[in-house]
Design a protein around this motif. Structure first.
Motif, short mmCIF file in Angstrom:
data_model
loop_
_atom_site.label_atom_id
_atom_site.label_comp_id
_atom_site.label_asym_id
_atom_site.label_seq_id
_atom_site.Cartn_x
_atom_site.Cartn_y
_atom_site.Cartn_z
N PRO A 16 -1.55 -12.44 1.13
CA PRO A 16 -1.90 -11.10 1.61
C PRO A 16 -1.17 -10.78 2.90
O PRO A 16 -0.95 -11.66 3.74
N LYS A 17 -0.78 -9.54 3.04
CA LYS A 17 -0.05 -9.10 4.24
C LYS A 17 -1.04 -8.78 5.36
O LYS A 17 -1.30 -7.63 5.68
N GLN A 65 -4.57 -9.50 -7.25
CA GLN A 65 -3.82 -8.58 -6.39
C GLN A 65 -4.76 -7.51 -5.84
O GLN A 65 -4.74 -7.18 -4.65
N LYS A 66 -5.59 -6.97 -6.72
CA LYS A 66 -6.50 -5.89 -6.33
C LYS A 66 -7.56 -6.38 -5.33
O LYS A 66 -7.96 -5.64 -4.44
N CYS A 68 -7.14 -8.62 -3.02
CA CYS A 68 -6.51 -8.65 -1.70
C CYS A 68 -6.49 -7.27 -1.06
O CYS A 68 -6.78 -7.13 0.14
N ILE A 69 -6.16 -6.27 -1.84
CA ILE A 69 -6.10 -4.90 -1.32
C ILE A 69 -7.50 -4.43 -0.92
O ILE A 69 -7.70 -3.88 0.17
N ALA A 73 -6.08 -6.03 2.91
CA ALA A 73 -4.64 -6.28 3.05
C ALA A 73 -3.89 -5.04 2.58
O ALA A 73 -4.16 -4.51 1.50
N PRO A 74 -2.93 -4.53 3.37
CA PRO A 74 -2.16 -3.37 2.93
C PRO A 74 -1.19 -3.69 1.78
O PRO A 74 -0.75 -2.79 1.08
N GLY A 75 -0.90 -4.97 1.61
CA GLY A 75 0.00 -5.40 0.54
C GLY A 75 -0.23 -6.87 0.26
O GLY A 75 -0.89 -7.58 1.03
N VAL A 76 0.34 -7.34 -0.83
CA VAL A 76 0.20 -8.75 -1.21
C VAL A 76 1.42 -9.17 -2.01
O VAL A 76 1.96 -8.38 -2.79
N SER A 77 1.86 -10.39 -1.78
CA SER A 77 2.89 -11.01 -2.62
C SER A 77 2.23 -12.22 -3.27
O SER A 77 1.38 -12.87 -2.67
#
Length: 102
Positions: A16-17, A65-66, A68-69, A73-77
């Motif tokens: 997570p970003k 992914q969802k 994390c958001i 988190a504004p983004g995730v890899s």
């Protein structure tokens, strides 16, 4: 083999970003979700492995992914490894790691 092998195994690492130890909080939410599936789960220091039906695991990858958001988190890899063999199955988590954790 007497024991039925799972048809699929995934290893997922979410990144997570977010800053600092906030990463741990977000990743812990993902791990809690994976564990709640009732499927075999193995948490490692860099990734978590889950085994089960292919379609269910692919949905779980998407949901990670969802999560994390939703956790802020504004983004995730993510890095995902997939072993899939519907006809004979894949080696189970237990077969691969039990001998190393006794």
């Amino acid at each position: 083999m007497s024991e039925k092998q799972p048809e699929c195994s995934i290893a997922i690492q979410v990144l997570p970003k977010v800053e600092g130890e906030e990463v741990i909080r977000v990743v812990d939410e993902v791990i809690a979700y994976l564990k709640s599936s009732g499927l075999p789960v193995f948490v490692g220091p860099f990734e978590t492995t889950v085994e089960g039906p292919f379609d269910q695991l692919m949905e779980m990858v998407k949901e990670c992914q969802k999560i994390c958001i939703r956790a802020g988190a504004p983004g995730v890899s993510s890095y995902v490894k997939i072993a899939y063999n519907p006809s004979v199955g894949v080696w189970s988590i237990d077969k691969k790691v039990t001998k190393h954790h006794q």
